[in-house]
Scaffold this motif. Structure first.
Motif, PDB file in Angstrom:
ATOM      1  N   VAL A  72       0.861  -1.184   0.000  1.00 51.57           N
ATOM      2  CA  VAL A  72       0.000   0.000   0.000  1.00 51.57           C
ATOM      3  C   VAL A  72       0.895   1.231   0.000  1.00 51.57           C
ATOM      4  N   LEU A  73       0.612   2.144  -0.907  1.00 51.60           N
ATOM      5  CA  LEU A  73       1.363   3.396  -0.982  1.00 51.60           C
ATOM      6  C   LEU A  73       0.417   4.563  -0.748  1.00 51.60           C
ATOM      7  N   SER A  74       0.737   5.380   0.247  1.00 51.31           N
ATOM      8  CA  SER A  74      -0.068   6.542   0.607  1.00 51.31           C
ATOM      9  C   SER A  74       0.828   7.772   0.617  1.00 51.31           C
ATOM     10  N   ARG A  75       0.230   8.936   0.635  1.00 50.68           N
ATOM     11  CA  ARG A  75       1.057  10.144   0.773  1.00 50.68           C
ATOM     12  C   ARG A  75       1.445  10.385   2.232  1.00 50.68           C
ATOM     13  N   GLY A  76       0.708   9.750   3.177  1.00 52.26           N
ATOM     14  CA  GLY A  76       1.018   9.965   4.583  1.00 52.26           C
ATOM     15  C   GLY A  76       0.600  11.344   5.045  1.00 52.26           C
ATOM     16  N   TYR A  77      -0.668  11.654   4.872  1.00 58.23           N
ATOM     17  CA  TYR A  77      -1.188  12.991   5.157  1.00 58.23           C
ATOM     18  C   TYR A  77      -0.915  13.399   6.608  1.00 58.23           C
ATOM     19  N   LYS A  78      -0.401  14.604   6.780  1.00 56.95           N
ATOM     20  CA  LYS A  78      -0.104  15.229   8.066  1.00 56.95           C
ATOM     21  C   LYS A  78       1.009  14.539   8.848  1.00 56.95           C
ATOM     22  N   ARG A  79       1.843  13.754   8.186  1.00 53.73           N
ATOM     23  CA  ARG A  79       2.997  13.188   8.890  1.00 53.73           C
ATOM     24  C   ARG A  79       4.052  14.277   9.080  1.00 53.73           C
ATOM     25  N   ILE A  80       4.961  14.045   9.995  1.00 54.76           N
ATOM     26  CA  ILE A  80       5.985  15.050  10.295  1.00 54.76           C
ATOM     27  C   ILE A  80       7.258  14.815   9.494  1.00 54.76           C
ATOM     28  N   THR A  81       7.282  13.769   8.674  1.00 52.21           N
ATOM     29  CA  THR A  81       8.452  13.429   7.874  1.00 52.21           C
ATOM     30  C   THR A  81       8.217  13.816   6.416  1.00 52.21           C
ATOM     31  N   LYS A  82       9.270  13.686   5.611  1.00 51.94           N
ATOM     32  CA  LYS A  82       9.173  13.969   4.180  1.00 51.94           C
ATOM     33  C   LYS A  82       9.805  12.831   3.385  1.00 51.94           C
ATOM     34  N   GLY A  83       9.469  12.789   2.092  1.00 56.83           N
ATOM     35  CA  GLY A  83      10.074  11.818   1.210  1.00 56.83           C
ATOM     36  C   GLY A  83       9.488  10.425   1.349  1.00 56.83           C
ATOM     37  N   TYR A  84      10.206   9.460   0.798  1.00 58.24           N
ATOM     38  CA  TYR A  84       9.765   8.062   0.798  1.00 58.24           C
ATOM     39  C   TYR A  84      10.144   7.388   2.116  1.00 58.24           C
ATOM     40  N   ILE A  85       9.179   6.712   2.716  1.00 58.77           N
ATOM     41  CA  ILE A  85       9.431   5.927   3.926  1.00 58.77           C
ATOM     42  C   ILE A  85       8.695   4.599   3.801  1.00 58.77           C
ATOM     43  N   LEU A  86       9.411   3.521   4.013  1.00 58.48           N
ATOM     44  CA  LEU A  86       8.810   2.191   4.103  1.00 58.48           C
ATOM     45  C   LEU A  86       8.638   1.865   5.580  1.00 58.48           C
ATOM     46  N   ALA A  87       7.411   1.597   5.985  1.00 60.17           N
ATOM     47  CA  ALA A  87       7.125   1.385   7.400  1.00 60.17           C
ATOM     48  C   ALA A  87       7.881   0.186   7.946  1.00 60.17           C
ATOM     49  N   ASP A  88       8.436   0.345   9.138  1.00 60.38           N
ATOM     50  CA  ASP A  88       9.113  -0.735   9.853  1.00 60.38           C
ATOM     51  C   ASP A  88       8.755  -0.632  11.327  1.00 60.38           C
ATOM     52  N   GLU A  89       9.477  -1.359  12.176  1.00 61.26           N
ATOM     53  CA  GLU A  89       9.147  -1.393  13.599  1.00 61.26           C
ATOM     54  C   GLU A  89       9.293  -0.033  14.271  1.00 61.26           C
ATOM     55  N   LYS A  90       9.984   0.909  13.637  1.00 61.95           N
ATOM     56  CA  LYS A  90      10.151   2.245  14.206  1.00 61.95           C
ATOM     57  C   LYS A  90       9.024   3.202  13.805  1.00 61.95           C
ATOM     58  N   ALA A  91       8.150   2.765  12.909  1.00 61.28           N
ATOM     59  CA  ALA A  91       7.101   3.643  12.380  1.00 61.28           C
ATOM     60  C   ALA A  91       6.103   4.027  13.466  1.00 61.28           C
ATOM     61  N   THR A  92       5.600   5.253  13.350  1.00 62.19           N
ATOM     62  CA  THR A  92       4.552   5.757  14.237  1.00 62.19           C
ATOM     63  C   THR A  92       3.517   6.478  13.396  1.00 62.19           C
ATOM     64  N   ALA A  93       2.395   6.813  14.020  1.00 64.89           N
ATOM     65  CA  ALA A  93       1.382   7.598  13.308  1.00 64.89           C
ATOM     66  C   ALA A  93       1.940   8.951  12.893  1.00 64.89           C
ATOM     67  N   ALA A  94       2.854   9.499  13.689  1.00 65.55           N
ATOM     68  CA  ALA A  94       3.448  10.793  13.351  1.00 65.55           C
ATOM     69  C   ALA A  94       4.412  10.681  12.169  1.00 65.55           C
ATOM     70  N   SER A  95       5.135   9.568  12.082  1.00 65.50           N
ATOM     71  CA  SER A  95       6.171   9.451  11.049  1.00 65.50           C
ATOM     72  C   SER A  95       5.622   9.055   9.685  1.00 65.50           C
ATOM     73  N   ILE A  96       4.517   8.292   9.650  1.00 65.95           N
ATOM     74  CA  ILE A  96       3.980   7.869   8.349  1.00 65.95           C
ATOM     75  C   ILE A  96       2.521   8.275   8.137  1.00 65.95           C
ATOM     76  N   GLY A  97       1.881   8.869   9.137  1.00 63.79           N
ATOM     77  CA  GLY A  97       0.473   9.232   9.011  1.00 63.79           C
ATOM     78  C   GLY A  97      -0.412   8.210   9.708  1.00 63.79           C
ATOM     79  N   ASP A  98      -1.572   8.658  10.171  1.00 62.62           N
ATOM     80  CA  ASP A  98      -2.424   7.785  10.975  1.00 62.62           C
ATOM     81  C   ASP A  98      -2.995   6.613  10.193  1.00 62.62           C
ATOM     82  N   GLU A  99      -3.488   6.858   8.975  1.00 57.30           N
ATOM     83  CA  GLU A  99      -4.090   5.776   8.211  1.00 57.30           C
ATOM     84  C   GLU A  99      -3.062   4.735   7.760  1.00 57.30           C
TER      85      GLU A  99
END
Length: 338
Positions: A72-99
């Motif tokens: 699944v590829l999303s824009r990550g609305y309202k995340r605090i990060t920029k660019g491409y991020i692949l979610a891993d164990e460090k991911a949070t709602a803030a880093s990749i977006g809530d959805e």
């Protein structure tokens, strides 16, 4: 608000011209769209939100993930990060977006990535060591730099795009002419007993030639916390605080609320501040706090775990057999020919 929108009507005409020109340039090939050698399915809408994209993405994940490696590829609305991020164990709602974080937490067997530049995001996924068989683009109907193999357009039962107007006079991101780009249309959040006659009337209103499907929101029988579960029938009777930071919380509130409950409403994708959380805790006074699944991923770890619950939901089709077959046929043929 209605008065203000009438004043902004000239701006809506200007915005209509800009979006029309942009789409025309893509249609004529002046702006280039990119096609990928894996099946790409986009789920989106014409309006600014509240059509149920995340439950629909979850439906596709459940449909496909037993047979294909899904990303699944999303824009990550309202995340605090920029660019491409692949979610891993460090991911949070803030880093990749809530959805996206909700999807990542709920479906550990799939890949979840975020990138505002969808072409780059797909490139990154395909170049990775765990190349997906199918990519689901969340909220990318207007992102025309990528030409999806299958485009699904959502519109809510109580807010059809054919009865709306373009921003800022209405809530549409582009003219309803954009419906022509969809391969299929799903009318979401329908009453579960919507008759065949009523469905046909809606199809006439939409004025489309593509297949139209109808879905409803199916609520779970239990609300869930990180420590416990509670039946909906019991929670409906209890005094509680209901919290929602989604585009249209009306159905959520009406399903759980009793006369003694307090409902706290926040903007869609709201970042809950310390003050917000203090207000919620003060309002609850030790009672249960029930929120949506999307809000839970932002409030978990912030509000008391013994009080915080969420209500899971699923998309349920009223006429979904043909929909499932269409999706499976598209992905199956694409992967065999890839």
């Amino acid at each position: 608000m209605i008065w203000l929108r009438k004043i902004l009507f000239p701006l809506a005409l200007l915005y209509w011209c800009v979006t029309f020109l942009r789409n025309w340039l893509y249609d004529k090939g002046v702006f280039k769209s990119f096609i990928f050698d894996v099946p790409v399915i986009t789920v989106g809408n014409l309006s600014v939100g509240g059509t149920g994209k995340t439950p629909q993405i979850e439906y596709l994940i459940r449909l496909l993930s037993n047979h294909y490696h899904v990303a699944v590829l999303s824009r990550g609305y309202k995340r605090i990060t920029k660019g491409y991020i692949l979610a891993d164990e460090k991911a949070t709602a803030a880093s990749i977006g809530d959805e996206p974080f909700q999807l990542f937490s709920k479906f550990p067997s799939i890949q979840v990535a975020v990138d505002t530049q969808r072409k780059n995001g797909i490139d990154q996924l395909l170049q990775g060591s765990n190349r997906p068989d199918v990519v689901l683009l969340d909220d990318a109907f207007q992102h025309r730099k990528v030409q999806a193999g299958l485009s699904i357009l959502l519109t809510a039962y109580d807010d059809l795009f054919c009865t709306d107007f373009i921003l800022p006079f209405g809530n549409l991101r582009e003219s309803s002419l954009g419906k022509k780009r969809a391969n299929m249309i799903i009318v979401t959040k329908c009453p579960s007993d919507l008759s065949e006659l009523a469905q046909q009337e809606i199809i006439k209103q939409l004025q489309v030639t593509q297949p139209v499907y109808f879905s409803t929101i199916q609520y779970d029988d239990c609300v869930i916390s990180s420590q416990n579960t509670c039946s909906v029938s019991d929670i409906q009777k209890e005094r509680k605080v209901l919290v929602a930071g989604i585009a249209n919380p009306k159905l959520f509130f009406s399903y759980l609320k009793n006369e003694q409950d307090e409902c706290l409403t926040f903007p869609d994708h709201h970042h809950f501040s310390k003050t917000d959380c203090e207000k919620i805790i003060e309002s609850a006074q030790g009672k249960k706090i029930v929120t949506t699944e999307k809000d839970f991923v932002r409030l978990k770890g912030v509000l008391p775990p013994s009080q915080l619950y969420y209500l899971p939901i699923r998309t349920l089709f009223l006429n979904g057999t043909n929909f499932d077959n269409t999706i499976n046929d598209y992905v199956g043929k694409s992967t065999r020919n890839g």
